[in-house]
Design a protein around this motif. Structure first.
Motif, PDB file in Angstrom:
ATOM      1  N   PRO A 256      20.110  35.084 -16.977  1.00 13.83           N
ATOM      2  CA  PRO A 256      20.979  33.854 -16.981  1.00 13.83           C
ATOM      3  C   PRO A 256      20.940  32.705 -18.285  1.00 13.83           C
ATOM      4  CG  PRO A 256      19.356  33.071 -15.601  1.00 13.83           C
ATOM      5  CD  PRO A 256      18.433  34.610 -16.091  1.00 13.83           C
ATOM      6  N   ARG A 257      22.321  32.363 -18.460  1.00 12.19           N
ATOM      7  CA  ARG A 257      22.217  31.221 -19.466  1.00 12.19           C
ATOM      8  C   ARG A 257      21.659  30.053 -19.383  1.00 12.19           C
ATOM      9  NH1 ARG A 257      27.553  31.515 -23.283  1.00 12.19           N
ATOM     10  NH2 ARG A 257      27.981  29.319 -21.718  1.00 12.19           N
ATOM     11  N   SER A 258      22.547  30.551 -17.642  1.00  9.67           N
ATOM     12  CA  SER A 258      22.174  28.738 -17.132  1.00  9.67           C
ATOM     13  C   SER A 258      22.512  29.121 -16.164  1.00  9.67           C
ATOM     14  CB  SER A 258      23.300  27.664 -17.497  1.00  9.67           C
ATOM     15  OG  SER A 258      24.580  28.273 -17.788  1.00  9.67           O
ATOM     16  N   GLY A 259      21.557  28.046 -15.072  1.00  9.81           N
ATOM     17  CA  GLY A 259      21.567  29.008 -13.580  1.00  9.81           C
ATOM     18  C   GLY A 259      20.046  28.480 -12.657  1.00  9.81           C
ATOM     19  N   ARG A 260      20.358  28.732 -11.549  1.00  5.45           N
ATOM     20  CA  ARG A 260      19.573  29.273 -10.903  1.00  5.45           C
ATOM     21  C   ARG A 260      19.656  30.208  -9.917  1.00  5.45           C
ATOM     22  NH1 ARG A 260      16.467  24.321  -8.036  1.00  5.45           N
ATOM     23  NH2 ARG A 260      18.405  23.640  -7.576  1.00  5.45           N
ATOM     24  N   VAL A 261      18.765  30.689  -9.575  1.00  8.61           N
ATOM     25  CA  VAL A 261      18.332  32.078  -8.589  1.00  8.61           C
ATOM     26  C   VAL A 261      17.229  32.182  -7.786  1.00  8.61           C
ATOM     27  CG1 VAL A 261      18.881  35.025  -8.291  1.00  8.61           C
ATOM     28  CG2 VAL A 261      19.509  33.413 -10.068  1.00  8.61           C
ATOM     29  N   LEU A 262      17.739  31.623  -6.864  1.00  5.10           N
ATOM     30  CA  LEU A 262      16.418  31.285  -5.742  1.00  5.10           C
ATOM     31  C   LEU A 262      16.379  32.498  -4.720  1.00  5.10           C
ATOM     32  CD1 LEU A 262      17.617  27.251  -5.177  1.00  5.10           C
ATOM     33  CD2 LEU A 262      15.725  28.344  -7.039  1.00  5.10           C
ATOM     34  N   LEU A 263      15.024  32.473  -4.624  1.00  6.59           N
ATOM     35  CA  LEU A 263      14.586  33.418  -3.108  1.00  6.59           C
ATOM     36  C   LEU A 263      14.072  32.148  -2.519  1.00  6.59           C
ATOM     37  CD1 LEU A 263      14.299  36.367  -2.404  1.00  6.59           C
ATOM     38  CD2 LEU A 263      11.496  36.384  -3.468  1.00  6.59           C
ATOM     39  N   ASP A 264      14.488  33.002  -1.147  1.00  5.08           N
ATOM     40  CA  ASP A 264      13.864  31.720   0.031  1.00  5.08           C
ATOM     41  C   ASP A 264      13.651  30.394  -0.317  1.00  5.08           C
ATOM     42  OD1 ASP A 264      13.207  34.201   1.881  1.00  5.08           O
ATOM     43  OD2 ASP A 264      11.461  34.170   0.085  1.00  5.08           O
TER      44      ASP A 264
ATOM     45  N   LEU B 257      25.702  29.619 -11.722  1.00  2.00           N
ATOM     46  CA  LEU B 257      24.813  31.717 -12.998  1.00  2.00           C
ATOM     47  C   LEU B 257      25.765  31.346 -13.573  1.00  2.00           C
ATOM     48  CD1 LEU B 257      22.971  33.727 -13.327  1.00  2.00           C
ATOM     49  CD2 LEU B 257      24.260  34.610 -12.095  1.00  2.00           C
ATOM     50  N   THR B 258      25.599  31.285 -15.100  1.00  2.00           N
ATOM     51  CA  THR B 258      26.355  31.945 -16.347  1.00  2.00           C
ATOM     52  C   THR B 258      25.510  32.928 -16.931  1.00  2.00           C
ATOM     53  OG1 THR B 258      27.580  29.669 -16.394  1.00  2.00           O
ATOM     54  CG2 THR B 258      27.167  31.259 -18.422  1.00  2.00           C
ATOM     55  N   VAL B 259      25.928  34.061 -16.985  1.00  2.00           N
ATOM     56  CA  VAL B 259      25.412  34.917 -17.981  1.00  2.00           C
ATOM     57  C   VAL B 259      26.752  35.650 -18.988  1.00  2.00           C
ATOM     58  CG1 VAL B 259      24.892  37.383 -17.819  1.00  2.00           C
ATOM     59  CG2 VAL B 259      24.757  35.946 -15.910  1.00  2.00           C
TER      60      VAL B 259
END
Ligand SMILES: Nc1ncnc2c1ncn2[C@@H]1O[C@H](COP(=O)(O)OP(=O)(O)O)[C@@H](O)[C@H]1O
Ligand SMILES: [Mg+2]
Length: 233
Positions: free
Chosen positions: A56-64, A10-12
């Motif tokens: 986010p600028r890039s990356g993933r944020v996964l729930l479940d 993750l990049t912010v």
């Protein structure tokens, strides 16, 4: 235990400033995950991404493991069960403790027994007190009760014991341990290391927008880099 949230690369950034850089973070169901690190490390920004406040600028944020949280609408996110308590309490001071919970229930279009919520957060004896007359710690518990109305499966707490007395801090530790559940993941940012040691099943140490360490609190306390950038200060 299954990951409730997995944050990958993750990049912010805010303009030119990179607040989080290729950050990795995991929090499991049934666990309390502590997030620690110096001021400005990016802890609150991480919660902002989990709640959709920052993109986010890039990356993933996964729930479940599958749902991309960063791309959900606010409504879908609330429905997915993300609950956040901010640093500052925002209860209605001119309403009683019970009225605050009633109002929050109506706003969320939920029905839950107020008595049970009061019991959970330890405010049953104070149900008819005006919220404005509560101590700082009691206000925080009321606010946690209001967040619980949404039955969050991901419960996010930003510095819940800041400004609390030692006794209130100890009671909050007991409360968080009680809130731990197999279908809930709790993420707590905190600077009080004794508190974190009591409540957290694992800790993530952030430093300058990166994950510096992930493991047990005992291992964090023994880690040379963690001591250097944070604990030794
Ligand atoms: N909305 C924003 N705009 C610009 N800079 C921000 C914003 N939010 C956070 N930052 C910056 O990002 C960095 C990380 O902040 P934050 O996540 O609040 O740190 P922490 O909670 O670990 O103290 C800080 O340098 C902060 O000034
Ligand atoms: Mg912060």
């Amino acid at each position: 235990m299954a990951d409730a949230v997995a944050v990958l690369d993750l990049t912010v950034s805010f303009g030119r400033f990179v607040a989080l850089r290729d950050l990795t973070f995991r929090a499991s169901y049934g666990h309390v995950q502590g997030v620690i690190g110096p001021n400005g490390a990016g802890k609150t920004t991480l919660l902002d991404v989990l709640t959709g406040k920052s993109r986010p600028r890039s990356g993933r944020v996964l729930l479940d493991g599958t749902i991309d949280l960063a791309r959900l609408s606010d409504v879908a996110r609330a429905r997915a069960g993300i609950g956040r308590k901010f640093q500052k309490p925002s209860v209605f001071e001119a309403l009683t403790v019970a009225e605050n919970l009633d109002l929050a229930l109506r706003r969320a279009a939920r029905s839950a027994p107020v008595a049970r919520l009061l019991e959970t957060v330890g405010l049953a004896a104070l149900r008819d007190r005006l919220a404005g007359t509560l101590s700082h710690g009691q206000k925080q518990w009321l606010e946690i009760g209001m967040v619980l109305i949404g039955e969050p499966k991901l419960l996010l707490l930003d510095e819940p014991v800041a400004g609390m007395s030692d006794e209130e801090t100890a009671q909050t530790a007991t409360l968080l341990r009680r809130l731990r559940a197999p279908d809930r993941s709790i993420v707590v940012i905190e600077h009080d290391m004794d508190f974190v040691a009591q409540v957290a099943d694992g800790v993530t140490v952030l430093h300058e927008g990166r994950t510096l360490f992930e493991g047990s609190m005992a291992a964090a306390r023994a880690d040379r880099q963690v001591i250097e950038v944070y604990l030794g200060r």
